[in-house]
Design an enzyme around this catalytic site. Structure first.
Site, PDB file in Angstrom:
ATOM      1  CE  LYS A  14      -4.502   1.117   0.498  1.00  0.00           C
ATOM      2  NZ  LYS A  14      -5.569   0.574  -0.379  1.00  0.00           N
ATOM      3  CB  THR A  73      -3.414  -3.020   0.062  1.00  0.00           C
ATOM      4  OG1 THR A  73      -4.561  -2.684  -0.729  1.00  0.00           O
ATOM      5  CG2 THR A  73      -2.548  -4.015  -0.690  1.00  0.00           C
TER       6      THR A  73
END
Length: 316
Positions: A14, A73
């Site tokens: 992320k 994520t």
């Protein structure tokens, strides 16, 4: 970012996780002659974080579409935001270690984590006080000047987690010296159109990177050996001011030597520089200044690293 597993590149993560933590622990650093910076209050301890993970357990998610071992994520984002509140230290690197170590502790199928953060700079504004202007502890302004970033790679080992790579970076420093720089004596042949310059305004864009001999000094400001980006910046300012440099290459070498001499705890200093020297329109004269304009692209750039062996050679 992360080392290949069995020869295969495999990671996911992320990016652009924005964290605005208030009232982190203040940072105090040892002064150096070139800088008035001795620490900061960390009233706003803000970062843009990129977080990536790897491990053999994730191969089925790529090869078979099997997500049974995938940590979403979005969950990574929530993990980062919530655990940032628990950080009790004062450095960006320490925060990154906390996030990475806790993630590895929670998800035992993750082999390694690579995490980086751009520090989002906020500066305290000046307000009237009883004895004159003072720094506000309530109002800060977002700075668009140079910024600081750090990166860590943390791997699961036999004795727990360990940092296997790190780097600190001062980014987007832009400096112009209006006199006292030159560039001459370079190769001249049928391709050369650039005139020699014996006193030119020199405008540079500069990234400065450094690593510690012992990464623990980056992770824990209380050890008293943390190197603040503001101090590295101020050393670059002073060296640029003092030196009559024959080239950007020579300038960054001398800045590197000075940084290493001020901070024995550092192992290396490296540079990425970009030449943005102005184009001269009217030459300066004794009675009046010159006129310049933006340079036409393309732009020259340089890359160089300075080590303790270089410093030892200079001081031998």
């Amino acid at each position: 970012m992360l080392e290949p597993i069995n020869g295969r590149t495999m990671f996911y993560g992320k990016s652009d996780v924005l964290t605005y933590r208030t009232y982190a622990k203040p940072l105090a650093v040892t002064p150096v002659p070139e800088s008035s910076f001795t620490g900061c209050d960390n009233i706003i301890f803000a970062h843009n974080i990129t977080f990536a993970v790897t491990g053999e357990a994730f191969l089925p998610s790529f090869s078979e579409g099997d997500n049974s071992m995938v940590v979403a994520t979005d969950s990574m984002k929530n993990f980062i935001l919530r655990n940032t509140a628990d950080y009790t230290g004062s450095t960006t690197e320490g925060l990154l270690q906390l996030l990475s170590s806790r993630f590895l502790d929670k998800y035992d199928h993750v082999t390694a984590v690579s995490v980086s953060a751009d520090r989002l700079p906020f500066e305290q504004v000046m307000v009237p006080g009883v004895e004159g202007l003072k720094q506000s502890h309530l109002v800060l302004r977002h700075s668009n000047n140079e910024s600081y970033s750090a990166s860590l790679t943390i791997k699961r080992g036999e004795n727990g987690t360990e940092v296997i790579a790190h780097e600190c970076r001062l980014k987007d420093l832009q400096l112009i010296k209006v006199s006292g720089s030159s560039f001459y004596g370079f190769v001249r042949d049928e391709y050369t159109t650039l005139p020699e310059s014996f006193d030119r305004p020199l405008y540079i864009f500069l990234n400065i990177n450094w690593t510690y001999s012992g990464v623990e000094h980056a992770l824990d400001g209380d050890l008293g050996q943390y190197v603040a980006a503001e101090q590295v910046r101020d050393i670059a300012h002073s060296a640029f001011h003092e030196l009559n440099s024959p080239s950007i290459q020579s300038l960054i070498y001398q800045i590197g030597l000075r940084v290493l001499s001020r901070f024995p705890q550092l192992a290396t200093v490296s540079f990425e520089s970009n030449n943005r020297t102005w184009e001269t329109i009217v030459e300066p004269e004794e009675t009046k200044g010159g006129v310049f304009t933006e340079p036409r692209p393309p732009y020259g750039f340089q890359g160089f690293s300075v080590s303790r062996a270089d410093l030892a050679g200079e001081t031998a």
